[in-house]
Scaffold this motif. Structure first.
Motif, mmCIF file in Angstrom:
data_model
loop_
_atom_site.group_PDB
_atom_site.id
_atom_site.type_symbol
_atom_site.label_atom_id
_atom_site.label_comp_id
_atom_site.label_asym_id
_atom_site.label_seq_id
_atom_site.Cartn_x
_atom_site.Cartn_y
_atom_site.Cartn_z
ATOM 1 N N ALA A 1 -12.029 -11.919 4.968
ATOM 2 C CA ALA A 1 -11.037 -11.548 3.952
ATOM 3 C C ALA A 1 -10.403 -10.197 4.280
ATOM 4 N N GLY A 2 -11.226 -9.237 4.761
ATOM 5 C CA GLY A 2 -10.661 -7.947 5.155
ATOM 6 C C GLY A 2 -9.683 -8.067 6.311
ATOM 7 N N ALA A 3 -10.005 -8.944 7.267
ATOM 8 C CA ALA A 3 -9.089 -9.152 8.394
ATOM 9 C C ALA A 3 -7.771 -9.755 7.913
ATOM 10 N N TYR A 4 -7.839 -10.716 6.977
ATOM 11 C CA TYR A 4 -6.622 -11.320 6.440
ATOM 12 C C TYR A 4 -5.777 -10.294 5.687
ATOM 13 N N VAL A 5 -6.435 -9.429 4.931
ATOM 14 C CA VAL A 5 -5.697 -8.399 4.190
ATOM 15 C C VAL A 5 -4.964 -7.470 5.153
ATOM 16 N N LEU A 6 -5.637 -7.060 6.219
ATOM 17 C CA LEU A 6 -4.984 -6.196 7.206
ATOM 18 C C LEU A 6 -3.821 -6.902 7.889
ATOM 19 N N LEU A 7 -3.998 -8.178 8.226
ATOM 20 C CA LEU A 7 -2.913 -8.924 8.872
ATOM 21 C C LEU A 7 -1.718 -9.082 7.936
ATOM 22 N N ALA B 1 0.038 -5.724 7.746
ATOM 23 C CA ALA B 1 0.817 -5.473 8.964
ATOM 24 C C ALA B 1 2.059 -6.347 9.014
ATOM 25 N N THR B 2 1.933 -7.604 8.558
ATOM 26 C CA THR B 2 3.102 -8.490 8.523
ATOM 27 C C THR B 2 4.165 -7.951 7.581
ATOM 28 N N VAL C 1 4.705 -4.835 6.830
ATOM 29 C CA VAL C 1 5.339 -3.673 7.462
ATOM 30 C C VAL C 1 6.388 -4.114 8.482
ATOM 31 N N PHE C 2 6.051 -5.141 9.289
ATOM 32 C CA PHE C 2 6.997 -5.602 10.298
ATOM 33 C C PHE C 2 8.173 -6.355 9.678
ATOM 34 N N LEU C 3 7.958 -6.994 8.530
ATOM 35 C CA LEU C 3 9.039 -7.735 7.882
ATOM 36 C C LEU C 3 9.946 -6.851 7.044
ATOM 37 N N LEU C 4 9.516 -5.637 6.751
ATOM 38 C CA LEU C 4 10.300 -4.767 5.871
ATOM 39 C C LEU C 4 11.709 -4.502 6.413
ATOM 40 N N PRO C 5 11.910 -4.183 7.696
ATOM 41 C CA PRO C 5 13.294 -3.995 8.180
ATOM 42 C C PRO C 5 14.149 -5.250 8.039
#
Length: 301
Positions: free
Chosen positions: A33-39, A42-43, A45-49
């Motif tokens: 679950a922690g790995a999914y939250v981090l992913l 991160a997604t 952050v990359f989708l924000l632009p």
């Protein structure tokens, strides 16, 4: 006579309790679950632009210049797409020019990179290793160093304001693509090549009938890299193209920046339309592309 037996010593570290299977499963779930939250973070952050580009394309002219800027528009203005594409700039013509340049450049990349990659992978020569290292060394030359010599050459050939400087160099090979294809070719079993040679197949037939059909993932990766690179090419286009009717989409997007104001909403709208072919192509060839990137470079021979 009774023999006193001693209990086996407990080799576990003192103070550390054993973990039951249920507790271990809960720990694994928490880690997952922690790995999914981090992913997901991160997604985002990359989708924000990209999300900013989409919301900007739907803003009005007043909201486009508002300060402080707002992320979401008060109302959606889909007419920005029609205004930007069919406005004062001929983006349909720019699209046709970009498609022609990209298609011919991709063909040049495939033709010019497959042949030396096969030669480096399967044909033996005295200076083969040296030539391969020399080719890789060209990747270390900064791109900006070659701009002036190339412009002088093409200007003397009379190719300025034509598509030839953008297309012809692609038929002389790209070191990165040659390297990737060569690495993939080395993963194909040598027994197939030897069997074909015993049956009398020429090198051309081996390349066409054996190597290329087995190298579809690598070829798909090369084609996608070539497509993205040539579709978004701006520097060479702005150097060699002079006539507006010969411009490509990246040059047309640059023309939205005026001397006194910039129509960011229309620029973002046209940028999204121009980006759609890359997104569609990636999703269509996603599995093949990822497989080609994963398998390329496994063999180090």
């Amino acid at each position: 006579m009774l023999v006193e037996t001693k209990a086996a010593p407990d080799l576990r570290r003192p103070g550390r309790a054993t973990m039951t299977s249920g507790q271990a499963e809960r720990v694994r779930r928490a880690q997952r679950a922690g790995a999914y939250v981090l992913l997901i973070a991160a997604t985002g952050v990359f989708l924000l632009p990209f999300l900013w580009m989409v919301t900007t394309s739907l803003k009005s002219d007043a909201e486009n210049l508002a300060f402080p800027p707002e992320f979401l528009p008060s109302s959606f203005h889909f007419e920005n797409y029609a205004r930007g594409w069919s406005g004062s700039l001929p983006f349909t013509r720019f699209l046709v020019n970009t498609i022609v340049i990209t298609a011919l450049s991709m063909a040049g990349n495939l033709i010019s990179c497959v042949l030396p990659a096969y030669a480096f992978a399967r044909m033996r020569a005295r200076l083969g290793a040296f030539l391969f290292a020399l080719m890789l060394g060209t990747m270390m030359i900064p791109r900006e160093i070659t701009l002036v010599p190339k412009y002088i050459l093409f200007a003397k050939l009379g190719w300025v304001d034509t598509y030839l400087p953008l297309i012809v160099p692609e038929f002389f090979g790209v070191a990165l693509y040659i390297f990737l294809l060569r690495q993939f070719f080395t993963t194909i079993p040598q027994e197939l090549i030897d069997a074909a040679r015993i049956d009398g197949a020429s090198e051309w037939r081996i390349l066409w009938k054996i190597m290329l059909p087995l190298s579809k993932p690598a070829l798909a990766a090369i084609m996608l890299f070539s497509f993205v690179g040539n579709w978004n090419q701006y520097l060479e286009s702005v150097i060699y193209l002079r006539t507006t009717e010969k411009f490509t989409i990246p040059l047309g997007l640059g023309m939205f920046s005026g001397q006194y104001a910039t129509q960011y909403n229309q620029m973002m709208a046209v940028s999204i339309v121009a980006m759609m072919p890359i997104v569609v192509l990636f999703f269509i060839a996603q599995k093949t592309f990822i497989r080609g990137v994963t398998l390329t470079g496994i063999a180090g021979r």
